[in-house]
Design a protein around this motif. Structure first.
Motif, PDB file in Angstrom:
ATOM      1  N   LEU A 167       0.854  -1.259  -0.112  1.00 44.49           N
ATOM      2  CA  LEU A 167       0.041  -0.115   0.167  1.00 44.49           C
ATOM      3  C   LEU A 167       0.780   1.324  -0.140  1.00 44.49           C
ATOM      4  O   LEU A 167       0.416   2.199  -0.622  1.00 44.49           O
ATOM      5  N   ARG A 168       1.882   1.207   0.824  1.00 43.78           N
ATOM      6  CA  ARG A 168       3.062   2.398   0.811  1.00 43.78           C
ATOM      7  C   ARG A 168       3.461   2.593  -0.541  1.00 43.78           C
ATOM      8  O   ARG A 168       3.563   3.767  -1.073  1.00 43.78           O
ATOM      9  N   LEU A 169       3.911   1.563  -1.437  1.00 42.28           N
ATOM     10  CA  LEU A 169       4.422   1.668  -2.661  1.00 42.28           C
ATOM     11  C   LEU A 169       3.299   2.202  -3.399  1.00 42.28           C
ATOM     12  O   LEU A 169       3.748   2.927  -4.352  1.00 42.28           O
ATOM     13  N   GLY A 170       2.129   1.622  -3.367  1.00 46.34           N
ATOM     14  CA  GLY A 170       1.166   1.961  -4.320  1.00 46.34           C
ATOM     15  C   GLY A 170       0.902   3.760  -4.040  1.00 46.34           C
ATOM     16  O   GLY A 170       0.806   4.457  -4.999  1.00 46.34           O
ATOM     17  N   LYS A 171       0.946   4.203  -2.715  1.00 45.52           N
ATOM     18  CA  LYS A 171       0.739   5.675  -2.605  1.00 45.52           C
ATOM     19  C   LYS A 171       1.834   6.423  -3.139  1.00 45.52           C
ATOM     20  O   LYS A 171       1.689   7.649  -3.711  1.00 45.52           O
ATOM     21  N   LEU A 172       3.140   5.936  -2.950  1.00 44.19           N
ATOM     22  CA  LEU A 172       4.227   6.775  -3.731  1.00 44.19           C
ATOM     23  C   LEU A 172       4.085   6.694  -5.280  1.00 44.19           C
ATOM     24  O   LEU A 172       4.161   7.685  -5.986  1.00 44.19           O
ATOM     25  N   VAL A 173       3.567   5.762  -5.835  1.00 48.40           N
ATOM     26  CA  VAL A 173       3.211   5.665  -7.259  1.00 48.40           C
ATOM     27  C   VAL A 173       2.278   6.672  -7.625  1.00 48.40           C
ATOM     28  O   VAL A 173       2.331   7.372  -8.569  1.00 48.40           O
ATOM     29  N   VAL A 174       1.186   6.717  -6.821  1.00 53.84           N
ATOM     30  CA  VAL A 174      -0.012   7.580  -7.237  1.00 53.84           C
ATOM     31  C   VAL A 174       0.476   9.249  -6.863  1.00 53.84           C
ATOM     32  O   VAL A 174       0.084   9.954  -7.675  1.00 53.84           O
TER      33      VAL A 174
END
Length: 299
Positions: A167-174
């Motif tokens: 989820l943290r990686l996804g937030k960084l990508v977003v």
């Protein structure tokens, strides 16, 4: 005050006139801005739904407390009192007889259970913590393990950590996508305002010659960028809502197959207002930069 308000209303009417003067071009610009805002918005909303899904799916982020085989009613009462004091979240008691019945219902386990001299399963408490952070879950598990008559505490902390890291990686990508598309939105508005200035260069030059101030000339262009960005934000909200509405039945059916009662959560009214405000702010920024650069070349 009334003169100031009248000037801004006149600038707003001028900006609306510029938007409606070329409806096809304006519509295409709004669609481009809407798509630019749609991708990061949809990504962020998807991550938010994934985090909520973990709280609605059985067996996800639960802590199991297995008691010793010799634990009695007094021990049960003490464990329940401690659970009420800790207030970690909702919990339920699973007696060993119920656990044995569930195990017997599993395919291929009936004969194995029948061959056992006694019930080997302990009483257990299943806690669904209100806090989903891996560190908080591990802290709770350590606290539970120190209680009397607790033989084992089970927490799939590795899975929780992996999911949280994802989820943290996804937030960084977003966030990265949001920055990139925000730059694209500013660029779109910048170019649109540049074309407006070039098309009305003679009119702007004449207005300056008869005494119009820079603020007077710039104000309609600022409103034009703000309106274009805000309408693009509304367009993005419509695209995201339509997409999530289209996906909701399929996601609900998939969640049902996994034993969960879950439905996609779309944009709220406050989310739409925020998205519109962000679009308007970025549009105004693009217009501001374009005006500062290109009006200097006119008289």
């Amino acid at each position: 005050m009334s003169a100031w308000l009248a000037q801004h209303l006149a600038a707003l009417r001028d900006a609306l006139r510029r938007l409606t003067a070329a409806p096809l071009n304006s519509l295409l610009s709004l669609l481009v801005i809407g798509v630019a805002l749609t991708l990061p918005t949809a990504g962020w909303l998807t991550l938010d739904n994934l985090r909520k899904l973990t709280g609605d799916t059985p067996g996800v982020q639960q802590i199991s407390i297995f008691l010793a085989l010799d634990a009695g009613k007094r021990d049960h009462s003490e464990i329940e009192s401690r659970l009420k004091e800790v207030r970690a979240g909702p919990w339920r008691f699973v007696p060993r007889e119920e656990a044995l019945k569930r195990l017997q219902a599993s395919e291929g386990m009936t004969e194995i259970i029948a061959s056992l001299p006694r019930n080997p399963l302990p009483d257990a408490y299943i806690i669904t913590p209100t806090e989903a952070q891996p560190e908080a879950l591990e802290s709770l598990a350590k606290i539970f393990s120190t209680w009397p008559k607790v033989a084992h505490v089970q927490l799939d902390s590795a899975w929780v950590k992996r999911f949280d890291a994802l989820l943290r990686l996804g937030k960084l990508v977003v966030i990265l996508l949001a920055v990139l598309f925000a730059g694209a939105l500013v660029t779109i508005t910048f170019n649109t305002i540049r074309l407006q200035i070039l098309a009305q260069a003679a009119e702007i030059e004449l207005a300056k010659l008869i005494g119009a101030t820079n603020t007077y000339i710039q104000r309609p262009l600022h409103y034009f960028g703000l309106l274009q960005g805000a309408l693009g934000g509304l367009c993005a909200a419509g695209l995201v809502s339509a997409g999530f509405q289209f996906l909701t039945p399929a996601v609900a059916e998939l969640a049902r197959l996994y034993g969960a009662n879950f439905a996609l959560q779309g944009l709220s009214a406050s989310d739409i207002l925020v998205l519109t405000a962000i679009g308007g702010a970025l549009g105004w920024l693009g217009a501001k930069i374009s005006v500062l650069i290109h009006l200097r070349h006119i008289v």
